[in-house]
Design an enzyme around this catalytic site. Sequence first.
Site, PDB file in Angstrom:
ATOM      1  CB  ALA A  14      29.484  36.370  35.568  1.00  0.00           C
ATOM      2  CD1 TRP A  43      40.565  27.310  37.450  1.00  0.00           C
ATOM      3  CD2 TRP A  43      40.123  24.841  37.996  1.00  0.00           C
ATOM      4  NE1 TRP A  43      41.284  26.103  38.932  1.00  0.00           N
ATOM      5  CE2 TRP A  43      40.246  24.752  39.346  1.00  0.00           C
ATOM      6  CE3 TRP A  43      39.778  23.672  37.290  1.00  0.00           C
ATOM      7  CZ2 TRP A  43      41.011  23.629  39.848  1.00  0.00           C
ATOM      8  CZ3 TRP A  43      40.207  22.510  38.346  1.00  0.00           C
ATOM      9  CH2 TRP A  43      40.705  23.016  39.768  1.00  0.00           C
ATOM     10  CD  GLN A  45      42.006  23.267  29.901  1.00  0.00           C
ATOM     11  OE1 GLN A  45      41.753  22.220  29.052  1.00  0.00           O
ATOM     12  NE2 GLN A  45      42.790  22.697  30.861  1.00  0.00           N
ATOM     13  N   GLY A  47      37.420  28.887  25.203  1.00  0.00           N
ATOM     14  CA  GLY A  47      37.238  30.247  25.300  1.00  0.00           C
ATOM     15  C   GLY A  47      36.028  30.616  25.604  1.00  0.00           C
ATOM     16  CD  GLU A 112      35.002  25.313  23.035  1.00  0.00           C
ATOM     17  OE1 GLU A 112      35.553  24.364  23.780  1.00  0.00           O
ATOM     18  OE2 GLU A 112      34.749  26.046  22.967  1.00  0.00           O
ATOM     19  CG  HIS A 236      33.735  19.006  29.326  1.00  0.00           C
ATOM     20  ND1 HIS A 236      35.341  17.993  29.293  1.00  0.00           N
ATOM     21  CD2 HIS A 236      34.343  20.503  28.918  1.00  0.00           C
ATOM     22  CE1 HIS A 236      35.830  18.865  27.354  1.00  0.00           C
ATOM     23  NE2 HIS A 236      35.482  19.884  27.474  1.00  0.00           N
ATOM     24  NE  ARG A 282      31.255  20.636  25.907  1.00  0.00           N
ATOM     25  CZ  ARG A 282      32.389  22.219  27.105  1.00  0.00           C
ATOM     26  NH1 ARG A 282      30.855  22.559  28.020  1.00  0.00           N
ATOM     27  NH2 ARG A 282      32.933  22.803  26.075  1.00  0.00           N
ATOM     28  CG  HIS A 343      32.595  21.752  31.873  1.00  0.00           C
ATOM     29  ND1 HIS A 343      33.706  21.389  32.150  1.00  0.00           N
ATOM     30  CD2 HIS A 343      32.401  22.127  30.632  1.00  0.00           C
ATOM     31  CE1 HIS A 343      33.801  22.787  31.264  1.00  0.00           C
ATOM     32  NE2 HIS A 343      33.227  23.247  30.914  1.00  0.00           N
ATOM     33  NE  ARG A 378      27.880  26.158  28.720  1.00  0.00           N
ATOM     34  CZ  ARG A 378      29.314  25.551  29.072  1.00  0.00           C
ATOM     35  NH1 ARG A 378      29.949  26.329  28.053  1.00  0.00           N
ATOM     36  NH2 ARG A 378      30.439  25.061  29.668  1.00  0.00           N
ATOM     37  CG  LEU A 384      34.236  31.949  29.578  1.00  0.00           C
ATOM     38  CD1 LEU A 384      35.612  32.167  29.367  1.00  0.00           C
ATOM     39  CD2 LEU A 384      34.191  32.560  30.930  1.00  0.00           C
TER      40      LEU A 384
HETATM   41  C1  SIN Z   1      36.462  23.230  27.163  1.00  0.00           C
HETATM   42  O1  SIN Z   1      37.444  24.292  27.141  1.00  0.00           O
HETATM   43  O2  SIN Z   1      36.065  22.468  26.428  1.00  0.00           O
HETATM   44  C2  SIN Z   1      35.780  23.939  27.736  1.00  0.00           C
HETATM   45  C3  SIN Z   1      34.491  25.110  27.005  1.00  0.00           C
HETATM   46  C4  SIN Z   1      33.297  25.378  27.935  1.00  0.00           C
HETATM   47  O3  SIN Z   1      32.789  24.595  28.681  1.00  0.00           O
HETATM   48  O4  SIN Z   1      32.658  26.121  27.210  1.00  0.00           O
END
Ligand code: SIN
Length: 527
Positions: A14, A43, A45, A47, A112, A236, A282, A343, A378, A384
């Site tokens: 950001a 950090w 991972q 996307g 995901e 997470h 999640r 997380h 979220r 991102l």
């Molecule tokens: C993950 O790679 O599981 C995290 C992705 C996220 O938190 O949006």
Amino acid sequence: MPTYDYVIVGSGIAGLSFALKAARHGTVAIVTKKEKATSNTAWAQGGIASVTDQTDSFAAHVKDTLIAGADLCDEAVVRSIVADGPERIRELMDIGVQFDHHADGQPDLTREGGHSARRILHARDATGREIERALLDAVAAEKRITLLENHMAVDLITHRKLGLGAVEDRVLGLYVLCEKTGAVLTLRTDRVILATGGCGKVYLYTTNPNIATGDGVAIAWRAGAKVANMEFIQFHPTCLFHPSERNFLITEAIRGEGGKLIGRDGVEFMPRYDARGALAPRDIVARAIDAEMKRTGATCVYVDITHRGPEFIRAHFPTIYERCLALGIDITKVPIPVVPAAHYQCGGVQTDDHGATSLTGLHAIGEVACTGLHGANRLASNSLLEAVVLAHRAAAALAEWQPPTEPHIPDLPGWKSGRANDVDELVVIYHNWDEIRRLMWDYVGIVRTDKRLQRASTRLRRLAEEVDEFYWDFKITTDLLELRNLVTVASLIVDSALLRKESRGLHYNLDYKEQSEVFHRPTVLVR
Ligand code: SIN
């Protein structure tokens, strides 16, 4: 006195995206607590979620976001952020971000939890690091950007702080601690942009780096900006469970590529909790793991991806493969031990859809902000996306904005340490830090009750008083400032959780297990 058109706090996706755009309109300083590449972004991972495939649609991405958000997202905000995604992704590629592609040039999209389609652009399992690399390269080439590494924002300077009460309150500058010299600089600016990320370090177990101490929320709160939805802390589901590696994420993309969640008996348990199985949103998966661990007395559960074969695993998840191998876990052969961990902060400094907070001149973008996109939970990889979209919008809005004309403001006062001494007993700071993190984990975690929240609130009040005493008695250090911010943010989480007498998304309270129409609104705190 150093003066800038824009002062940005934080050097993740950001802050850096904003800096690149703002530098076209003025001088920019980026204040960053450690080295420039140390950020939550690096950090990340999994996307960045965006609609780039013809079989996908904005409507589907919007629907998935609203479902994950447990009916608390601001739908107009969701629609507009999702719609802006593809353009911002193109810009990231233009500055050199290398997302994974198939041989035919089409992006290699992964999936995901909570997504109804493959729509996550990624760079193997180190997407954040790749984005951060490209942004830092671009920033290095920009002459109008000054990067202040190892500098920590202390507090905003505002009309109210200076006692200039007659005019509307607004930002006039920022106090910044130089970690190496211990000096506190006064930066003069009309525009401060908080891009400090989240507050995972408020909890004992987290997937976040050490810098995630809620600095932006605490700074904004002390200056009088509104803060919203802090009860919604995302856990997470899959953080590596290993004694010497406590905050290493096992990306959800592993489950997106067929990874199974199993107990120590080797049996998949998610189908008993949700029809979407291991790819449910999640909040549901983390709660199911918590319940499963309590039911069986196990200290962890497992993600099993062995059936995809060594070649696929090493090509798609090289970072996780290498890190686990170094710890003696060959993920091509055995399941990975995991536990849930804090997380992501879904609430934050309340902003409009251009990042403006309730305090004139203060903007917040990225995880530190609460725009209404995430609601009560979220959707994976929307963070991102939100960061780049809001950085773009905030830069455009601030380029047009002029500070109000008002009576001449004298030079801003320098920082006064008074008769403060060096901290004599560091143990007190570390003890309080540990206490906050453990009490948040035990009393304000995945499953809450009013009684536990009350206990946390009482103890946090006492800790806040102690920390306040240190703050006034001792010379400030990064450790002391972080502790001060942590106790503030922990209190905001608890206060918000106590106000929500229902269970929704990430806030699950055994005393009110159902969702209630009465609480179908954000929790907004005003100091
Ligand atoms: C993950 O790679 O599981 C995290 C992705 C996220 O938190 O949006």
